[in-house]
Design an enzyme around this catalytic site. Structure first.
Site, mmCIF file in Angstrom:
data_model
loop_
_atom_site.group_PDB
_atom_site.id
_atom_site.type_symbol
_atom_site.label_atom_id
_atom_site.label_comp_id
_atom_site.label_asym_id
_atom_site.label_seq_id
_atom_site.Cartn_x
_atom_site.Cartn_y
_atom_site.Cartn_z
ATOM 1 C CG ASP A 1 -15.484 45.950 -43.103
ATOM 2 O OD1 ASP A 1 -14.291 45.948 -42.769
ATOM 3 O OD2 ASP A 1 -16.190 46.970 -43.073
ATOM 4 C CD GLU B 1 -11.377 50.554 -41.164
ATOM 5 O OE1 GLU B 1 -11.489 51.139 -42.250
ATOM 6 O OE2 GLU B 1 -12.339 49.979 -40.607
ATOM 7 C CG ASP C 1 -11.226 47.534 -44.851
ATOM 8 O OD1 ASP C 1 -11.618 46.532 -44.228
ATOM 9 O OD2 ASP C 1 -11.584 48.689 -44.555
HETATM 10 ZN ZN LIG Z 1 -13.142 47.575 -42.832
#
Ligand SMILES: [Zn+2]
Ligand SMILES: *[C@@H]1O[C@H](CO)[C@@H](O)[C@H](O)[C@H]1NC(C)=O
Ligand SMILES: *[C@@H]1O[C@H](CO)[C@@H](O)[C@H](O)[C@H]1NC(C)=O
Ligand SMILES: *[C@@H]1O[C@H](CO)[C@@H](O)[C@H](O)[C@H]1NC(C)=O
Ligand SMILES: *[C@@H]1O[C@H](CO)[C@@H](O)[C@H](O)[C@H]1NC(C)=O
Ligand SMILES: *[C@@H]1O[C@H](CO)[C@@H](O)[C@H](O)[C@H]1NC(C)=O
Ligand SMILES: *[C@@H]1O[C@H](CO)[C@@H](O)[C@H](O)[C@H]1NC(C)=O
Ligand SMILES: *[C@@H]1O[C@H](CO)[C@@H](O)[C@H](O)[C@H]1NC(C)=O
Length: 732
Positions: free
Chosen positions: A379, A416, A445
């Site tokens: 991530d 984000e 993502d």
């Molecule tokens: Zn993320």
């Protein structure tokens, strides 16, 4: 088709090709009859390949070494938004895209970010001085022997919750399970006093910002959110030996419950812009009102051991090896201090463009964020690596003569993690131009987490997604089948259809596109949750050992993501299916209605508007087929104005589901079909406004509350009607 027909003609009339005249009759025969024939044959082979040929070529250009190299470079150091390390990663992405000959620029915004300054957490086994000494937790995620990232780990931001309220609070501990509304209701029903307590809740079911909010609403003085080994490392095989979260691992994250820069709700955070005053920001109710900290499984267990009172319900318990969980309050007593620094910092979205040849004013947008709480191997940078892999393949296609029909925009978002800030500010700044020109937004993502393909989308994209996975994209875990094959076999449904999720929940960068601007969107990934999420251990070693050892999943994501984008960018008719959209809405309505028998709500208006939507969808589909057949039968070029008109209707239909007023009390959310639920920003809902009204009416059971449900039914029915009018393309 038109282009190849034209090039055929020019080639045949090319003077250099025919000006080889001679005298002999054999020669004349050759020039007059045979040569043109050969030239036609040659022109077929020499004419530019079809779009479909390029799309197949795109799939063959897969390169796992490129994806691995990019991921390694992107995740050398922790790179939280607003830091020099993240600016370095932005430069890397810009360079990679420029080297791939995209036209690249940076869209910067000045936004409110939050960093920890001081943290302390002291546990006393009882409020009075007792024989057991108190424990001051060190709140450090441990390095393991031989960790190649040990030095860089020192740069990681200390574990904290972004935008947590600064201050100190102390109180007896109350255990609140996952911190959901229903968990606090259970505590209340059991007579557990939460007022003035420090709530101990575990991660796992809802957005952490909602855990803090629910604790605050219940009267807690502070909240501590911990990782329960049961949910994140049950078999004790933790990193680096296994994929699980180590005992000292902490999930960092935001607690802001809104989207975008908290100081600029609904407008872009350009330099020098208007901002909310501190009092307005506090009054928004989106910032947490009590101090909070995240802690590890080990610290959570130590706290549990000091809590007495009633034994917690069975489904609130942890793993078998841990202590028995009790509810409290106390006698364990926590004293928590968190001091944060909230500051305006500059963030950078990197935007790269390949201009469309025939329709440069239509945009197909691909996006992924870059900022990470730590190293960000899953991530978000598995997505960034896949995005750069898509970009490099597109450039190889360009070198072989391909140009997209429509413009392709590649976006690498910043901040984000703090609240979808980079993408939201960009969508807010470009709202009207996107509303009139954006075909679709395709997000990825953290697309590489583990095995098994998952996708979410607005329903007109379902068929396209399935088709892309059916093509030559191999299942990265079993090369003898396609991603589609494993996708359907993973599904329990006897219909053997793939299940595609919807985009109601927040939590990632598609939110502003679909929920604010009404742009058809999709999101895709391999794997579901992964245990080291938002911890220090989300690094390249974890990815190489457990996530994607051979980088075949990165490549598969790039293939599907890129192929969907290519179809949207190149297909003459947009591959949007509104018949399936209408069927989906019909099913959702039926589920809603079935759950409400005997209650005073009439769903007929919604039912009728969906029936009309279905008719309009069938009508436009027939028009498309007729236009194609006409051209096919008569060998004509398609009427390009007609094609464009139908495409515009298909593009704008999703926009019609948005409403200026937005959801009740949440006006930023304009889409009335897909939005997050009120009590869990991760929870995906269809008809979110209607759903919230029903929840309220069920608990109040007043005529006003039921009237309000009916009002929401009418509002949804009206936007669905608008969509059907757009698809019909006729004034009433
Ligand atoms: Zn993320
Ligand atoms: C709950 O605890 C708070 C603080 O300890 C106390 O002021 C309050 O009276 C308690 N409420 C009940 C109903 O016991
Ligand atoms: C909590 O700790 C702070 C120091 O970090 C101290 O000033 C405060 O008195 C403590 N509060 C309680 C209730 O023990
Ligand atoms: C908060 O951050 C700003 C900008 O980074 C910095 O100038 C300031 O010194 C920080 N304040 C504290 C208390 O750390
Ligand atoms: C791989 O796919 C083939 C073809 O679908 C299937 O027969 C086989 O069982 C799969 N292997 C594994 C290990 O799942
Ligand atoms: C790419 O895939 C090949 C074939 O499976 C494998 O041998 C190679 O190690 C992979 N490369 C990387 C960087 O993982
Ligand atoms: C909608 O109305 C039709 C009849 O007009 C009925 O067959 C159908 O079940 C209704 N659907 C819902 C979701 O109410
Ligand atoms: C709601 O109120 C109505 C009367 O207004 C009553 O008939 C009905 O039983 C109530 N329903 C519930 C679930 O309490």
């Amino acid at each position: 088709m038109k282009e190849s027909g034209e090039s055929k003609k020019t080639r045949r009339l090319d003077p250099s090709a025919t000006a080889t005249g001679g005298a002999s009759s054999a020669h004349l025969l050759f020039v007059g009859l045979i040569l043109p024939f050969i030239l036609i044959l040659l022109s077929f082979t020499a004419s530019p390949p079809s779009k479909a040929t390029y799309h197949s070529l795109f799939l063959t250009l897969a390169n796992n070494a490129t994806a691995a190299r990019h991921l390694h470079a992107l995740t050398r150091r922790p790179h939280v938004a607003g830091t020099p390390a993240n600016a370095d990663v932005a430069a890397y992405v810009r360079n990679a895209l420029s080297a791939a000959s995209f036209s690249v620029h940076t869209a910067s915004y000045d936004v409110l970010l939050s960093y920890p300054v001081r943290r302390s957490l002291v546990l006393s086994p009882s409020p009075r001085p007792s024989s057991s000494p108190s424990i001051a937790f060190d709140l450090v995620q441990e390095i393991y022997p031989g960790d190649p990232y040990a030095a860089a780990a020192a740069e990681a931001v200390p574990s904290f919750l972004a935008y947590a309220r600064s201050g100190s609070a102390a109180g007896p501990v109350v255990y609140a399970n996952y911190g959901r509304v229903e968990d606090f209701a259970t505590l209340k029903a059991l007579g557990v006093n939460v007022t003035g307590a420090v709530v101990l809740a575990r991660y796992g079911k809802i957005f952490r910002g909602d855990i803090i909010k629910n604790a605050e609403d219940a009267g807690a003085a502070a909240a501590v959110v911990y990782t329960d080994a049961k949910d994140y490392c049950e078999d004790k095989r933790w990193f680096p030996e296994g994929p699980g979260m180590p005992p000292s691992g902490v999930q960092v994250g935001t607690t802001y419950r809104g989207l975008g820069d908290p100081t600029t709700p609904g407008w872009p955070s350009t330099a020098g812009c208007e901002r909310l005053r501190a009092a307005e920001l506090a009054a928004s109710g989106l910032m947490p009102g009590i101090p909070s900290l995240p802690v590890s499984a080990r610290d959570g267990e130590a706290i549990h051991k000091t809590v007495g009172g009633e034994v917690a319900p069975d489904d609130w318990q942890g793993g078998e090896r841990g202590p028995i969980y009790r509810l409290g309050p106390g006698p364990g007593f926590l004293n928590l201090t968190y001091i944060g620094n909230e500051t305006i910092a500059t963030i950078e979205n990197v935007i790269a463009v390949i201009e469309g040849k025939e329709e440069p004013d239509r945009y197909v947008i691909l996006g992924n964020h870059r900022d990470a709480w730590t190293f960000g191997a899953v991530d978000p940078n598995s997505g960034t690596a896949a995005l750069l892999e898509v970009a490099e393949r597109l450039v190889k296609l360009q070198k072989r003569g391909w140009r997209p029909r429509r413009t392709i925009v590649v976006c690498n978002w910043d901040a984000e993690e703090y609240g979808l800030i980079g993408s939201t500010e960009w969508v807010e700044e470009n709202r009207e131009i996107l509303a009139s020109r954006a075909i679709a937004y395709l997000n990825a993502d953290c697309p590489v987490r583990g095995p098994g393909f998952h996708a979410s989308a607005t329903p007109q994209l379902d068929a396209l997604l399935k088709e892309a996975t059916k093509r030559k994209v191999q299942d990265p875990d079993n090369f003898s089948q396609t991603v589609y094959d494993s996708w359907i076999s993973s599904n329990d449904s006897p219909l053997a259809s793939c299940s595609i999720g919807r985009l109601g929940g927040g939590g990632t960068d598609f939110a502003a596109f679909i929920q604010h601007a009404g742009v058809p969107s999709a999101d895709m990934c391999f794997g579901e949750g992964y245990p080291v999420y938002h911890s220090l251990y989300d690094d390249f070693v974890w990815m190489q050992k457990f996530g994607d050892p051979l980088f075949h999943k990165h490549v598969a994501v790039a293939s599907i993501w890129g192929l969907v984008a290519l179809r949207l960018a190149d297909d003459e008719f947009l591959p949007f299916d509104y018949i399936s959209y209408a069927s989906e809405l019909q099913q959702n309505t039926k589920i809603l209605e079935d759950g409400m028998s005997g209650m005073p709500v009439n769903f007929d208006p919604l039912n009728k508007s969906i029936e009309e939507l279905k008719k309009a969808a069938i009508h436009i589909d027939n028009q498309r087929k007729a236009t194609e057949m006409e051209a096919g039968l008569l060998g004509w070029t398609k009427d390009l104005r007609k094609v464009r008109e139908l495409n515009d209707m298909l593009m704008m239909a999703e926009r019609a589901f948005t409403d200026r007023e937005g959801l009740p009390q949440r006006q930023w959310y304009k889409h009335l079909i897909y939005g997050p639920s009120l009590h869990d920003d991760y929870g995906s809902k269809s008809f979110p406004g209607l759903d919230d009204a029903i929840e309220k009416a069920k608990s109040l059971n007043t005529s006003d509350s039921w009237y309000f449900v009916q009002h929401e039914v009418w509002r949804v029915a009206r936007v669905v009607k608008q969509a059907s009018l757009v698809l019909k393309g006729k004034l009433t």
